[in-house]
Write a protein that holds these residues in place. Structure first.
Motif, short mmCIF file in Angstrom:
data_model
loop_
_atom_site.label_atom_id
_atom_site.label_comp_id
_atom_site.label_asym_id
_atom_site.label_seq_id
_atom_site.Cartn_x
_atom_site.Cartn_y
_atom_site.Cartn_z
N CYS A 179 0.92 -1.28 -0.11
CA CYS A 179 0.00 -0.11 0.03
C CYS A 179 0.94 1.23 -0.04
CB CYS A 179 -0.97 0.04 1.09
SG CYS A 179 -2.23 1.28 1.06
N ILE A 180 2.07 1.19 0.79
CA ILE A 180 2.79 2.51 0.81
C ILE A 180 3.49 2.71 -0.38
CG2 ILE A 180 4.77 3.53 2.00
CD1 ILE A 180 2.19 3.84 3.68
N GLY A 181 3.95 1.51 -1.01
CA GLY A 181 4.72 1.62 -2.20
C GLY A 181 3.79 2.19 -3.32
N LEU A 182 2.68 1.83 -3.57
CA LEU A 182 1.77 2.08 -4.60
C LEU A 182 0.90 3.33 -4.36
CD1 LEU A 182 0.22 -1.18 -5.49
CD2 LEU A 182 1.94 -0.06 -6.73
N PHE A 183 0.52 3.55 -3.18
CA PHE A 183 -0.60 4.75 -2.94
C PHE A 183 0.30 6.05 -2.31
CE2 PHE A 183 -4.90 2.49 -2.26
CZ PHE A 183 -4.88 2.10 -3.44
N ALA A 184 1.41 5.92 -1.48
CA ALA A 184 1.87 7.23 -0.83
C ALA A 184 2.31 7.82 -1.83
CB ALA A 184 2.52 6.72 0.43
N ALA A 185 2.43 9.39 -1.48
CA ALA A 185 3.17 10.27 -2.20
C ALA A 185 4.62 10.08 -2.23
CB ALA A 185 2.92 11.57 -1.79
N SER A 186 5.33 10.34 -3.48
CA SER A 186 6.87 10.47 -3.50
C SER A 186 7.26 11.30 -2.32
CB SER A 186 6.96 11.01 -4.70
OG SER A 186 8.70 11.28 -4.89
N PRO A 187 8.49 10.95 -1.80
CA PRO A 187 9.59 9.95 -2.20
C PRO A 187 9.37 8.63 -1.52
CG PRO A 187 10.44 11.28 -0.31
CD PRO A 187 9.10 11.93 -0.61
N ILE A 188 8.20 8.16 -0.86
CA ILE A 188 7.92 6.83 -0.31
C ILE A 188 7.00 6.05 -1.00
CG2 ILE A 188 8.53 7.70 1.96
CD1 ILE A 188 5.77 7.87 2.51
N GLY A 189 6.50 6.40 -2.02
CA GLY A 189 5.64 5.66 -3.05
C GLY A 189 5.31 6.28 -4.29
N PHE A 240 -1.72 -8.54 -2.05
CA PHE A 240 -2.09 -7.22 -1.83
C PHE A 240 -1.73 -6.22 -2.76
CE2 PHE A 240 -1.40 -8.78 2.67
CZ PHE A 240 -2.76 -8.88 3.18
N ALA A 241 -0.86 -6.21 -3.54
CA ALA A 241 -0.72 -5.32 -4.81
C ALA A 241 -1.56 -5.48 -5.60
CB ALA A 241 0.72 -5.42 -5.29
N ILE A 242 -1.91 -6.74 -6.14
CA ILE A 242 -3.01 -6.68 -7.10
C ILE A 242 -4.31 -6.23 -6.66
CG2 ILE A 242 -4.26 -8.85 -8.35
CD1 ILE A 242 -1.58 -10.33 -8.02
N GLN A 243 -4.73 -6.49 -5.40
CA GLN A 243 -6.06 -5.91 -4.92
C GLN A 243 -6.06 -4.28 -4.91
OE1 GLN A 243 -7.81 -8.24 -1.67
NE2 GLN A 243 -5.80 -9.01 -1.49
N LEU A 244 -4.95 -3.84 -4.84
CA LEU A 244 -4.94 -2.28 -4.44
C LEU A 244 -4.92 -1.81 -6.03
CD1 LEU A 244 -2.22 -2.09 -1.89
CD2 LEU A 244 -4.65 -1.39 -1.51
N LEU A 245 -4.31 -2.31 -6.91
CA LEU A 245 -4.42 -2.05 -8.20
C LEU A 245 -5.82 -2.02 -8.72
CD1 LEU A 245 -1.08 -3.56 -9.38
CD2 LEU A 245 -1.45 -1.03 -9.54
N LYS A 246 -6.50 -3.20 -8.54
CA LYS A 246 -7.80 -3.31 -9.06
C LYS A 246 -8.81 -2.24 -8.58
CE LYS A 246 -11.58 -6.53 -9.06
NZ LYS A 246 -12.22 -7.79 -8.50
N SER A 247 -8.35 -1.89 -7.07
CA SER A 247 -9.34 -0.93 -6.53
C SER A 247 -9.28 0.46 -7.07
CB SER A 247 -8.96 -0.95 -4.96
OG SER A 247 -7.68 -0.11 -4.84
N ILE A 248 -8.23 0.52 -7.70
CA ILE A 248 -8.15 2.13 -8.20
C ILE A 248 -8.27 2.06 -9.86
CG2 ILE A 248 -6.95 3.15 -6.37
CD1 ILE A 248 -4.30 2.57 -8.00
N GLY A 249 -8.86 0.86 -10.44
CA GLY A 249 -9.17 1.13 -11.78
C GLY A 249 -7.98 0.28 -12.87
N PHE A 250 -6.97 -0.10 -12.50
CA PHE A 250 -6.21 -0.82 -13.26
C PHE A 250 -7.21 -1.54 -14.05
CE2 PHE A 250 -2.97 1.71 -11.47
CZ PHE A 250 -1.85 1.56 -12.01
N LEU A 251 -7.08 -1.64 -15.47
CA LEU A 251 -7.64 -2.49 -16.35
C LEU A 251 -7.03 -3.83 -16.70
CD1 LEU A 251 -10.52 -3.00 -17.71
CD2 LEU A 251 -9.45 -1.72 -19.75
N ARG A 252 -5.93 -3.79 -16.83
CA ARG A 252 -4.82 -4.73 -17.38
C ARG A 252 -3.83 -5.18 -16.04
NH1 ARG A 252 0.34 -5.21 -21.33
NH2 ARG A 252 0.49 -7.48 -21.57
N ILE A 253 -3.92 -6.09 -15.25
CA ILE A 253 -2.96 -6.58 -14.28
C ILE A 253 -2.47 -7.74 -14.64
CG2 ILE A 253 -2.88 -6.88 -11.77
CD1 ILE A 253 -5.43 -5.14 -11.33
#
Length: 340
Positions: free
Chosen positions: A129-139, A169-182
């Motif tokens: 979650c931090i890697g994908l969602f948090a703002a730079s420089p930590i995500g 968890f990364a897969i679920q988070l990507l899906k939750s924000i609309g990624f169409l191709r995972i």
């Protein structure tokens, strides 16, 4: 003061051993948890093996716990004796009772969740979650405000190590924000389950070696999440499009490619004192949103395997993790099972 069983490391690089320790009382801003379930992570044996972030010995390791509030320290609000909770232990989860800070990573368990499932969440979910969602420089900053309006609708991603706890968890988070191709690069035996989590394409790691992954992918993706295999970080570069983004939870994985040439955003999740306060702030925002994510079914815990033999089963589990004999599940132990 009563005593408890615990898995202890007596000195630097000493083996994990079953021992007896005193049960601590919670201090100000702390709660004491009766540990019903504790999840194991590869980081646990790595921390012991390389003496990472250990201030003094003997030490009890282990982080991901779920249990029942036994005692509440001074100044704690929102938690009471008897509450079902899960979170990250401050002073070692591999024991029958442990301390968790408030505020910190401590949440009530939803009524429809069991201790084992939620024990799989804290460390692996935080990395994803931090890697994908948090703002730079930590995500990567894909969803720093935790909006559920599909802000990344139609985008594409690759998860290298999709069957790992972090990958799930990364897969679920990507899906939750609309990624169409995972796309998941994982073992074939995990394909069906990963499809349930949101994967749209799977590439079998047994059939496609790392140096052929970009070709098998056919079209580069906007985001790559790199979870395992130190050699895979260069492959992540080969698979990401120009102006795309890579996040890696392997702090020592080598990157030999020219990041600037493709204008790539590259985040490496690693302990860094210079940005620790930024991490703590982002983590608190994540924690505040996690209950909603669980209640809405946006996120569910990892598949898990319960280890036999109570707290001593942790020793077997850590050995299996170090040998690389655990795949697609989180190992969970019940410290109070078989207690005399």
């Amino acid at each position: 003061m009563s005593t408890q069983k615990a898995i202890v490391v007596e000195s630097p690089k000493a083996p994990f051993t079953l021992s007896t320790r005193e049960v601590q009382s919670p201090g100000k801003g702390e709660v004491l948890i009766k540990t019903i379930s504790v999840a194991l992570n590869p980081a646990n044996w790595i921390q012991r093996e390389y003496n990472i972030l250990i201030d003094a010995y003997p030490v009890v390791l282990g982080n991901d716990v779920a249990g029942i509030v036994e005692e509440v320290g001074e100044g704690v609000e929102g938690f009471s004796k008897g509450d079902r909770v899960f979170g990250r232990a401050m002073k070692g989860g591999f024991q029958e009772y442990t301390i968790v800070a408030v505020p910190g990573f401590l949440l009530h368990i939803p009524k429809d969740k069991n201790f084992d499932e939620v024990a799989t969440i804290p460390m692996a979910f935080t990395s994803a979650c931090i890697g994908l969602f948090a703002a730079s420089p930590i995500g990567l900053g894909l969803n720093p405000t935790y909006s559920w309006d599909k802000s990344q609708q139609g985008e594409s991603a690759l998860v290298i190590g999709g069957g790992t706890s972090v990958g799930q968890f990364a897969i679920q988070l990507l899906k939750s924000i609309g990624f169409l191709r995972i796309v998941a690069y994982a073992s074939k035996k995990h394909f069906e389950y990963l499809g349930q989590l949101g994967v749209t394409e799977c590439i079998d790691r047994s059939d496609v070696p790392l140096d052929s992954l970009a070709t098998a992918l056919k079209e580069p993706v906007k985001v790559v999440y790199h979870t395992i295999d130190l050699a895979a970080l260069n492959t992540a570069y080969d698979c990401v499009c120009h102006s795309g983004a890579i996040v890696s939870c392997q702090p020592t994985a080598p990157m030999d490619r020219d990041v600037e040439a493709k204008n790539i955003t590259f985040i490496r999740l690693a302990p860094n004192p210079a940005i620790m306060q930024l991490f703590k702030t982002a983590e608190q925002v994540m924690i505040q949103n996690l209950s909603e994510m669980l209640n809405k079914g946006i996120i569910k815990g990892n598949r898990y395997e319960v280890l036999p033999n109570g707290i001593s089963g942790i020793l077997e589990g850590l050995e299996r993790l170090q040998k690389g004999d655990v795949h697609g599940v989180k190992l969970v132990a019940h410290p109070h099972d078989l207690r005399n």
